[in-house]
Design a protein around this motif. Sequence first.
Motif, mmCIF file in Angstrom:
data_model
loop_
_atom_site.group_PDB
_atom_site.id
_atom_site.type_symbol
_atom_site.label_atom_id
_atom_site.label_comp_id
_atom_site.label_asym_id
_atom_site.label_seq_id
_atom_site.Cartn_x
_atom_site.Cartn_y
_atom_site.Cartn_z
ATOM 1 N N GLN A 65 0.827 -1.203 0.000
ATOM 2 C CA GLN A 65 0.000 0.000 0.000
ATOM 3 C C GLN A 65 0.862 1.255 0.000
ATOM 4 O O GLN A 65 0.539 2.249 -0.673
ATOM 5 C CB GLN A 65 -0.937 -0.007 1.219
ATOM 6 C CG GLN A 65 -2.011 -1.078 1.163
ATOM 7 C CD GLN A 65 -2.891 -0.954 -0.061
ATOM 8 O OE1 GLN A 65 -3.308 0.138 -0.441
ATOM 9 N NE2 GLN A 65 -3.170 -2.078 -0.705
ATOM 10 N N SER A 93 2.148 1.717 -3.458
ATOM 11 C CA SER A 93 1.081 2.235 -4.312
ATOM 12 C C SER A 93 0.900 3.737 -4.133
ATOM 13 O O SER A 93 0.593 4.458 -5.083
ATOM 14 C CB SER A 93 -0.225 1.497 -4.011
ATOM 15 O OG SER A 93 -1.273 1.965 -4.826
ATOM 16 N N ASP A 143 -3.559 -5.570 -8.110
ATOM 17 C CA ASP A 143 -3.120 -4.179 -8.303
ATOM 18 C C ASP A 143 -2.310 -4.020 -9.579
ATOM 19 O O ASP A 143 -2.361 -2.972 -10.228
ATOM 20 C CB ASP A 143 -2.307 -3.730 -7.093
ATOM 21 C CG ASP A 143 -3.161 -3.507 -5.856
ATOM 22 O OD1 ASP A 143 -4.003 -2.606 -5.881
ATOM 23 O OD2 ASP A 143 -2.986 -4.239 -4.869
#
Length: 301
Positions: free
Chosen positions: A234, A237, A253
């Motif tokens: 995360q 990202s 993702d």
Amino acid sequence: MRIDWIDDIIALLDTGSVVEAAAMRNVSQSAFSRRIQTLEILLDVTLIDRRSKPNRPATALRNHEEQLRQAARQQRSLIKKIQTESQSGSRLVVVACQHAITASLGPQIVKLISGLGKAHVRLRSANLDECEALLLTGQADFSITYSLDSDNSDHRAAMTMEAFIANERLIPVYGTQTVKEMLWRFHTGSLDVIAYPADVFLGIVVERQIFPRLERQCRLNIVAETALTLAAMQMASAGVGVAWVPEALAQADLRDERLSDLSGQLGGLEMQIVARKRAEDAPDLHARIWNALSRAGAVVP
């Protein structure tokens, strides 16, 4: 020790007095006092400090409060497990998985095992060392963990059996929206990275096999550290830094282009996913599960 005995002791610890503990346990003070006295005789310990007014839990009891609370939780869990198996006719199967494997392959593992018979599956998510300990101490029936071709340090070979499940790649990922800027900084000599703690499997792998090669090309800036691969992914990202994560974990993702795979620029690492069980004879259900796990690709979508 009977669960109601432990509950009496926990009530005493929670309230700090015989009077309030008796009220919590819905009995009279005299009845509660007799129960505590009986326990003291049976266990040959002092549970109440009768020198204080009002009477309070003994110091020795307070010193072991957390162990007693843990024992109470374990007993309730055991009783619940027995009730569940008795009512459903199912058998509890405990599988210890490394955290990233639980997140990426957990549903497939549960589906595979539960489809082989009446099985209630419990996934225990833990670090590599903890998974091995759970297996060797009998707290888990199977373990599913990462391994490397170069890992020849398995001193448990005589105690466990191992089966290959699938290949896995550890890949560098970064948020697609800002990946061009990040690569420009890399080519000018600087790379922000997400690290794992040095005492976890991926931390050891990245520190020993990935970072040294990159340090010959650029300056590494460790901007964050986490033991959780999901958290690392995360942060990558969001553009915090590059994170090396198992490819299976990042598939969604990558497919939706929230993340970019930078293996071509930064390099990845080949790993394996392996299942282990104790070498001793196993119940029929466990044998069927092992045979299923041993089929390469059985739990990989």
